[in-house]
Design a protein around this motif. Structure first.
Motif, short mmCIF file in Angstrom:
data_model
loop_
_atom_site.label_atom_id
_atom_site.label_comp_id
_atom_site.label_asym_id
_atom_site.label_seq_id
_atom_site.Cartn_x
_atom_site.Cartn_y
_atom_site.Cartn_z
N ALA A 444 0.83 -1.21 0.00
CA ALA A 444 0.00 0.00 0.00
C ALA A 444 0.86 1.26 0.00
O ALA A 444 0.48 2.28 -0.56
N PHE A 445 2.03 1.16 0.62
CA PHE A 445 2.94 2.30 0.66
C PHE A 445 3.30 2.79 -0.74
O PHE A 445 3.50 3.97 -0.98
N PHE A 446 3.39 1.83 -1.68
CA PHE A 446 3.80 2.18 -3.05
C PHE A 446 2.63 2.64 -3.92
O PHE A 446 2.83 3.06 -5.04
N CYS A 454 -6.75 2.42 0.20
CA CYS A 454 -7.73 2.16 1.24
C CYS A 454 -8.31 0.74 1.09
O CYS A 454 -8.52 0.04 2.08
N LYS A 455 -8.52 0.33 -0.13
CA LYS A 455 -9.07 -1.00 -0.38
C LYS A 455 -8.10 -2.09 0.08
O LYS A 455 -8.51 -3.15 0.55
N MET A 456 -6.82 -1.81 -0.08
CA MET A 456 -5.83 -2.79 0.40
C MET A 456 -5.93 -2.96 1.91
O MET A 456 -5.83 -4.06 2.44
N HIS A 457 -6.13 -1.85 2.59
CA HIS A 457 -6.26 -1.93 4.05
C HIS A 457 -7.54 -2.66 4.44
O HIS A 457 -7.58 -3.38 5.43
N LYS A 458 -8.56 -2.45 3.59
CA LYS A 458 -9.82 -3.16 3.87
C LYS A 458 -9.61 -4.69 3.78
O LYS A 458 -10.17 -5.45 4.57
N MET A 494 -7.17 3.95 7.67
CA MET A 494 -8.23 4.11 6.66
C MET A 494 -8.95 5.43 6.85
O MET A 494 -9.31 6.11 5.88
N MET A 495 -9.17 5.79 8.10
CA MET A 495 -9.84 7.05 8.37
C MET A 495 -9.01 8.23 7.84
O MET A 495 -9.54 9.13 7.18
N ASP A 496 -7.71 8.19 8.12
CA ASP A 496 -6.82 9.23 7.61
C ASP A 496 -6.90 9.34 6.10
O ASP A 496 -6.97 10.44 5.55
#
Lengths: 635, 374
Positions: A444-446, A454-458, A494-496
């Motif tokens: 996600a960093f890249f 955000c979807k990756m974090h989901k 995700m909120m950020d």
């Protein structure tokens, strides 16, 4: 008759000695394993008696020969002369033969005493052995015995805690081997051959095998000695070359070898040596393949042995897959560390810089590859190399490279999970999921696109949240705490991200109700998991600890701090709700600040959080009072 | 693997923990009386290698300087079985009633009094014997607490299992005919021995019967199947489940009480004083298994990085993971023999016990230090 001793080699007396020797060896290696618990050294004592008999018989030979002819003595002079001339006639001299044989018996007696826990006597025999042959240690007749005796002395002294002495013996064994190989190189006599009749001599191949195995053991012992002495790097090198030798000489058990190589990869990865780590892992994967097919489930049901084999192979291959996961993960994390700016975002300038430097690096890699110690036998070399080519060993510098690495890692995640199923291997399974989540996080960093990020974090939430809820906190307290903390952080992140996206479109005053709902949901979820984590710190009686234990000190205070922030960020149109949230927020800030006052030693762990909390404790009441005033005036 | 590797790993996990004040593991040292029939003293040798200096210190007469060790409690030769129970087990049984796991280990060399401490005199099956040990007393106390609670409309379910770990194999002591068993984990039940017989018990004497049956099987196995009991660990587990209905809500709590008789400490010689001993190669099957252990120790040096080590825990440490720095109350009873001939073993037992104090609850949180404040 050029060698006086040779005449006796085929005599019946000599044959009797050879037979005795075989019996002694058999007692030591085979019979002794069946000795009863209450008489554990029975066979070894028997073997010792026989060895002593052989010893005196040899001495008798010597005496009779010396009586019958004076050539024995001359023989010895010859040797001394030979030495003086820098040549060695030793191997051909009868005295040399006798000395070697006596030395071998001393060696076996020494080992026998050590195995029966009479260390000093054992040491004496081994030293006698050395004395007899040390002068001619690199002759083809003695060199194998010399390496064996020095290996044994190394083991003996390390057992006494005298690691330096052990090291000295082992290093001279190594030196002896290297000198011999430089000088002669042909497979030397094995010491068991001193006592075999002509028809039982070993083949060229067998001699090589035994000699090389003895030296492999020297390497293996040196690896341990260096480890005890704290010479980590040297120890790793010796582990590496032990493995390398096993492979080249075909002296290994494939699954065990593969696991050792995979473990070694973890050493390299931890040192940031990814090329070496990749090499070990590729070799581990290829060699583990030599262990054969995994027996089918049906076959496993038929026989217990197949069942065990199936289980072993699956487990070990899954373990190797997990080492690969760590490879991908660490490489991604190192890349992130190299590329991030001071707020943890991708630093574009730095990225360009590194990309430019990369071109030179690739050339360097070619060079260092050639000098690196490589694994492989003729048959396996190509397979190992082709596996290596599929995975990069340089830190990824952009999303494409990072994604390629992520996908490799993800493939191994799937593979590892096939064996480490949740039902049966809870801890292992969750560890793999945690790695998977970490892979997503690094990827996600890249990612530039914030929505996609955000979807990756989901995805991370989806894989961890159900387990965190189902897991019995009674048995899996530590793992649950880790999961709760991680989930809290993901929601926070995700909120950020959502807020950043929303702020790009409009200013925060005019957010639509859907976005507000979403933001508040993420905010609440994050706070919920932080609070669950804090709850887990309560004692059996339900009390929160007055003093936080070292391991949870920082996470506990950070969780408080974050919760405080989260409460102040909830967007609520009703002032009384906002007031309530701000009061909660203040309570948490107060806790952190007060904890810091009461426990000054804690401040090192949470310096920034503590400072900000103290500030908020003084600022928030002003804001709260302003809101209160506003509420009154509204009414 | 050598037979004692269970304790060996236990030992190494003890050593690798960091120091600090923590009450998750407590240590009780018990000095057994000097008698002449143990084979550990030569006749007439009444010299002692240690003195109990207070109720939590012990002095070992080492040369040149004597050494003093401090523990949670030190009991001298004349301590009664009842006060050992009160000091060690009472509290653990009580927290088991409150839903927390508890474990009591007995550690020490063979002949130092582990079995006497845990069970009582070996020839007595008498449940009322004044000399009965920690285990029967724990049963009595547990059921007396249960009976009090039952009056308050709480119901209890109590089941026992008893296994032996020998040479990294698990045997069921309640079903001596069964094949070896395996460890498994379940998201709800934690770590357990799959297929182990579980006997329901409703009173202390029933529990004691289960225990003695298993203990007899252990003795039979040690003679007929060539398993030496001083090399095996025996784990007796009592699983407790309480059910309480409050306002139509059913509240279920589970807990476990583990009572562990560890293999004789003298079997782990090579890991104590001789820590630097080289692992030898077994040339017969080309096995250099220990190379992996060497590499593991190299990897352990590097901190803070992600790594996977391919070698499993020993069965004992895996089964009792919770008790070793986890979510449980744990007591180690270190038994020592005071005879001067036992100096070496006693020293290593005392050192082990001191390291045991350092076990900590390793709750590591993967927290990102970068994103703290934004």
């Amino acid at each position: 008759d050029p060698v006086g001793n040779m005449a006796s080699v085929n005599s019946s007396d000599w044959r009797a000695i050879c037979e005795q020797f075989t019996t002694a060896l058999n007692l030591t290696e085979v019979e002794s394993r069946k000795d009863p618990e209450n008489d554990p050294f029975r066979s070894k004592y028997k073997a010792r008696e026989i060895l002593r008999e052989i010893y005196s018989a040899l001495k008798n030979f010597e005496a009779t020969e010396a009586d019958s002819e004076t050539s024995g003595e001359r023989g010895e002079e010859q040797v001394v002369d030979g030495e003086k001339d820098g040549q060695c006639f030793y191997g051909d001299s009868p005295a040399g033969w006798r000395a070697a044989k006596l030395a071998a018996v001393e060696y076996f007696l020494g080992v026998n005493h050590i195995e029966t826990e009479e260390l000093s006597a054992g040491q004496e025999h081994l030293m006698n052995c050395m004395k007899l042959i040390d002068k001619w240690s690199t002759s083809s007749m003695n060199v194998s015995l010399v390496i064996h005796v020095k290996n044994q002395l190394g083991i003996l002294w390390s057992g006494r805690g005298e690691t330096e002495t052990a090291k000295a013996f082992l290093e001279t064994a190594e030196g002896t081997y290297l000198r011999y190989m430089k000088k002669e190189g042909s497979p030397p006599t094995d010491m068991t051959e001193y006592f075999s009749t002509e028809e039982n001599q070993l083949t060229h191949q067998e001699r090589t095998k035994r000699f090389e195995l003895a030296y492999t053991h020297t390497k293996y012992y040196l690896a341990q000695v260096y480890q005890y002495l704290g010479e980590t790097e040297l120890s790793a090198t010796y582990c590496h070359s032990t493995l390398q030798r096993q492979l080249q000489l075909n002296q290994f058990n494939p699954m065990e070898w593969a696991l050792n190589a995979a473990t070694l990869s973890q050493y390299y990865i931890n040192k940031g040596l990814y090329m070496e780590g990749r090499h070990c892992l590729s070799a581990a994967t290829v060699i583990s393949g030599l262990a054969g097919e995994v027996p089918s489930e049906a076959a496993a049901e038929e026989s217990e042995r197949e069942q065990e084999r199936r289980d072993q192979l699956r487990q070990k291959r899954a373990d190797i897959a997990r080492c690969w996961i760590k490879y991908c993960l660490n490489l991604l994390l190192d890349a992130k560390k190299a590329l991030e700016d001071n707020i943890g975002e991708l630093d574009g300038d730095r990225q360009e810089e590194l990309k430019a430097a990369r071109r030179a690096e690739v050339e360097e890699e070619e060079k260092s590859r050639k000098s690196a110690l490589l694994f492989g036998s003729e048959d396996t070399f190509d397979s190992i190399a082709s596996l290596e080519e599929k995975v990069q060993s340089l830190t990824p510098l952009d999303f494409t490279d990072a994604r390629a690495l992520f996908l490799v890692g993800q493939t191994y995640v799937t593979q590892a999970k096939e064996y480490f199923e949740m039902d049966g291997f809870v801890t292992d399974h969750i560890e793999i999921l945690q790695d998977h989540s970490a892979l997503f996080r690094a990827l996600a960093f890249f990612e530039d696109d914030l929505e996609r990020r955000c979807k990756m974090h989901k995805r991370r939430v989806d894989m961890l949240e159900p387990i965190c809820n189902d897991l019995n906190g009674h048995y899996y307290l530590v793992i649950r705490r880790q999961l709760m903390f991680e989930l809290a952080e993901i929601y926070n992140e995700m909120m950020d991200l959502k807020l950043t996206v929303a702020n790009c479109q409009s200013d925060s005053e005019t957010l639509d109700s859907h976005t507000i709902k979403k933001l508040n949901h993420l905010c609440g979820a994050s706070a919920k998991f932080f609070e669950m984590f804090l709850e887990s710190l309560r004692s059996p009686e339900g009390k929160l600890p007055e003093v936080l234990e070292e391991e949870v000190l920082r996470p506990a205070l950070v969780a408080r701090f974050r919760v405080a922030r989260l409460y102040s960020r909830v967007i609520c149109p009703v002032i009384s709700d906002k007031l309530e949230n701000l009061n909660k927020s203040l309570d948490h800030y107060k806790y952190v600040a007060q904890y810091g006052d009461a426990h000054p030693e804690a401040s090192a762990a949470v310096e920034t959080e503590l400072e900000l909390s103290r500030e908020m404790v003084s600022l928030l009441p002003i804001k709260i009072n302003r809101l209160k005033a506003q509420m009154i005036s509204n009414n | 693997r050598s037979p004692g590797s269970g304790t060996k790993l236990l030992y190494s996990s003890v050593c690798s923990s960091r120091s600090g004040d923590n009450d998750s593991i407590k240590v009780f040292v018990r000095v057994r009386p000097l008698t002449q029939d143990t084979g550990l003293t030569t006749d007439g040798d009444q010299n002692l290698c240690l003195t109990v200096t207070s109720n939590n210190t012990i002095r070992l007469h080492s040369k040149p300087e004597p050494r003093t060790f401090t523990y949670d409690h030190v009991a001298d030769m004349d301590v009664s079985q009842d006060s050992v129970f009160a000091g060690v087990a009472k509290n653990i049984v009580e927290s088991c009633m409150n839903g927390y796991n508890g474990t009591i280990f007995a550690y020490g060399q063979t002949g130092s009094g582990k079995t006497f401490t845990m069970l009582g005199p070996s020839d007595s099956d008498n449940f009322t014997d004044e000399l009965r040990g920690v285990i029967p007393r724990s049963f009595e106390y547990l059921f007396s607490l249960i009976n009090k609670e039952v009056e308050r409309s709480k119901s209890f379910l109590c089941k026992c299992s008893f296994i032996e770990i020998y040479n990294e194999q698990i045997y069921d002591l309640l079903d001596s005919a069964s094949a070896t068993l395996f460890l498994r984990e379940n998201i709800k039940k934690g770590v357990f021995v799959e297929g182990a017989v579980e006997k329901f018990v409703t009173s202390a004497s029933e529990a004691y019967q289960v225990l003695s049956m298993g203990w007899r099987n252990r003795r039979v196995a040690s003679t007929s199947m060539n398993r030496e009991s001083s090399r095996s660990h025996a784990v007796f587990t009592m699983a407790l489940e309480s059910k309480e209905t409050v306002n139509k809500l059913v509240n279920i709590r589970t807990s476990q009480l583990n009572l562990v008789d560890l293999a004789g400490s003298e079997r782990q010689k090579d890991t104590h004083t001789e820590g630097s001993r080289l692992k030898e190669a077994s040339s017969i099957n080309l096995s250099l298994m220990c190379l992996g252990q060497v590499i593991m120790s190299l990897v352990d040096v590097a901190n803070g990085k992600n790594r996977h080590i391919c070698y499993r825990d020993s069965k004992l440490t895996f089964l009792l993971r919770d008790s070793l720095g986890g979510n449980a109350k744990t007591y180690i009873i270190a038994n020592v023999h005071p005879g001067s001939k036992c100096f070496g073993e006693t020293l290593s037992t005392l050192q082990f016990a001191q390291r045991a104090k350092l076990i900590k609850n390793k709750a590591m949180i993967n927290e990102d230090s970068q994103g703290n404040v934004r």
